[in-house]
Design a protein around this motif. Structure first.
Motif, PDB file in Angstrom:
ATOM      1  N   ALA A  80       0.351  -0.806  -0.146  1.00 56.74           N
ATOM      2  CA  ALA A  80       0.163  -0.266  -0.050  1.00 56.74           C
ATOM      3  C   ALA A  80       0.966   1.307   0.109  1.00 56.74           C
ATOM      4  O   ALA A  80       0.431   2.325  -0.488  1.00 56.74           O
ATOM      5  CB  ALA A  80      -1.189  -0.377   0.717  1.00 56.74           C
ATOM      6  N   ASP A  81       1.587   0.895   0.340  1.00 56.81           N
ATOM      7  CA  ASP A  81       2.711   2.609   0.816  1.00 56.81           C
ATOM      8  C   ASP A  81       4.189   2.827  -0.498  1.00 56.81           C
ATOM      9  O   ASP A  81       3.670   4.058  -1.321  1.00 56.81           O
ATOM     10  CB  ASP A  81       4.201   2.351   1.525  1.00 56.81           C
ATOM     11  N   ASP A  82       3.877   1.311  -0.861  1.00 51.62           N
ATOM     12  CA  ASP A  82       4.677   1.718  -2.469  1.00 51.62           C
ATOM     13  C   ASP A  82       3.343   1.819  -4.003  1.00 51.62           C
ATOM     14  O   ASP A  82       3.897   2.614  -4.704  1.00 51.62           O
ATOM     15  CB  ASP A  82       4.909   0.865  -2.783  1.00 51.62           C
ATOM     16  N   ALA A  83       2.242   2.350  -3.415  1.00 45.42           N
ATOM     17  CA  ALA A  83       1.286   1.706  -4.640  1.00 45.42           C
ATOM     18  C   ALA A  83       1.051   3.309  -4.635  1.00 45.42           C
ATOM     19  O   ALA A  83       0.104   3.869  -5.400  1.00 45.42           O
ATOM     20  CB  ALA A  83       0.050   0.958  -4.580  1.00 45.42           C
ATOM     21  N   TRP A  84       1.052   3.884  -3.888  1.00 49.94           N
ATOM     22  CA  TRP A  84       0.438   5.213  -3.268  1.00 49.94           C
ATOM     23  C   TRP A  84       1.688   5.939  -3.181  1.00 49.94           C
ATOM     24  O   TRP A  84       1.589   7.315  -1.659  1.00 49.94           O
ATOM     25  CB  TRP A  84      -0.644   5.763  -2.476  1.00 49.94           C
ATOM     26  N   PRO A  85       2.900   6.594  -3.812  1.00 44.41           N
ATOM     27  CA  PRO A  85       4.376   7.501  -3.545  1.00 44.41           C
ATOM     28  C   PRO A  85       4.135   8.629  -2.942  1.00 44.41           C
ATOM     29  O   PRO A  85       2.829   9.330  -3.817  1.00 44.41           O
ATOM     30  CB  PRO A  85       5.469   6.586  -4.835  1.00 44.41           C
ATOM     31  N   ALA A  86       5.148   9.140  -1.547  1.00 45.89           N
ATOM     32  CA  ALA A  86       4.878  10.608  -1.392  1.00 45.89           C
ATOM     33  C   ALA A  86       5.932  11.250  -2.261  1.00 45.89           C
ATOM     34  O   ALA A  86       6.470   9.962  -2.811  1.00 45.89           O
ATOM     35  CB  ALA A  86       5.436  10.434  -0.076  1.00 45.89           C
ATOM     36  N   ARG A  87       5.377  12.294  -2.372  1.00 50.10           N
ATOM     37  CA  ARG A  87       6.546  13.048  -3.448  1.00 50.10           C
ATOM     38  C   ARG A  87       8.154  12.854  -2.414  1.00 50.10           C
ATOM     39  O   ARG A  87       8.931  12.964  -2.953  1.00 50.10           O
ATOM     40  CB  ARG A  87       6.049  14.397  -3.531  1.00 50.10           C
ATOM     41  N   GLU A  88       8.568  12.892  -1.023  1.00 49.78           N
ATOM     42  CA  GLU A  88       9.521  12.244  -0.647  1.00 49.78           C
ATOM     43  C   GLU A  88       9.532  11.790   0.780  1.00 49.78           C
ATOM     44  O   GLU A  88       8.599  11.670   1.157  1.00 49.78           O
ATOM     45  CB  GLU A  88      10.264  13.672   0.722  1.00 49.78           C
TER      46      GLU A  88
END
Length: 242
Positions: A11-19
């Motif tokens: 889930a973290d990798d699927a909606w990546p943050a800018r930083e």
């Protein structure tokens, strides 16, 4: 029952943050401050230092970016296990629950729903129309552009205008469904269901058999829709902030 320790990194990798940064097993995400998933620390495994020192480091990291510190605590994967108590002692409080649901892919898609490998300008139109804050919509559009391939971007037009969208990020043997949006004037007409079914059908054709999604636990209409489409509750998480 899916193990959140397996699904949460996806889930973290699927909606990546800018930083993005790591403190051992703690994942720090920062963007513009709107979408909580990409503006929070995910403590999925033990940090690389004493927990209280790690909390202080998280606070300093977000302060340096002009953002409030926020932690995403997920059932059965919080490390250390007493992190909630440590955060409460520092003035943090838990917000409302978000429900993670899982289900099978497959079924029949809707030929009226178009699929694309990348988002186009119409996605921004729908996000802007459905977001209460234009900056919130802009942050999410930027996040869409960071989704790693393969991904499915679905759009349903009504009377020549974009009316509903959805996204499926394919990875780790799962299809993560999110970005489900319907323009206000077209809501409660079954458009989200048509988009969801098309994403699930196309994911199965791509060889993916399972899907997950996230929905606020008190959003009864959305939970009912997903349950009706075969999704079941898997676990919950909540954000802790001051």
């Amino acid at each position: 029952m899916i193990d959140p320790a397996v699904l949460e990194p996806l889930a973290d990798d699927a909606w990546p943050a800018r930083e993005r940064e790591r403190l051992g097993g703690w994942r720090l995400n920062a963007s513009s401050g709107h979408s909580m998933r990409i503006n929070a620390c995910w403590p999925l495994a033990a940090p690389d230092r004493d927990p209280d020192e790690a909390i202080a480091a998280v606070e300093a990291w977000y302060a340096a970016r002009g953002l409030p510190p926020r932690f995403k605590l997920t059932d059965r994967v919080v490390a250390p296990t007493d992190l909630a108590e440590r955060l409460a002692a520092r003035g943090f409080q838990a917000g409302k629950d978000t429900l993670v649901m899982t289900g099978a892919t497959g079924g029949e898609g809707d030929p009226a729903v178009e699929l694309f490998p990348t988002p186009d300008a119409t996605f921004e139109t729908v996000f802007t129309a459905s977001a209460g804050d234009p900056e919130d919509g802009r942050e999410r559009i930027e996040a869409l552009g960071r989704i790693p391939p393969p991904a499915l971007f679905a759009r349903l037009d009504i009377e020549g205008a974009p009316a509903a969208i959805g996204v499926a990020a394919l990875g780790g043997g799962f299809a993560g469904v999110f970005g489900m949006r319907t323009v206000p004037a077209r809501r409660r007409k079954g458009l989200a269901r048509r988009v969801l079914r098309t994403l699930l059908a196309e994911a199965r054709r791509a060889g993916v058999e399972r899907a997950w999604l996230q929905v606020e636990a008190d959003n009864a209409p959305a939970v009912a829709l997903y349950a009706d489409e075969g999704f079941e509750p898997a676990y919950r998480y909540r954000y802790w902030s001051r």
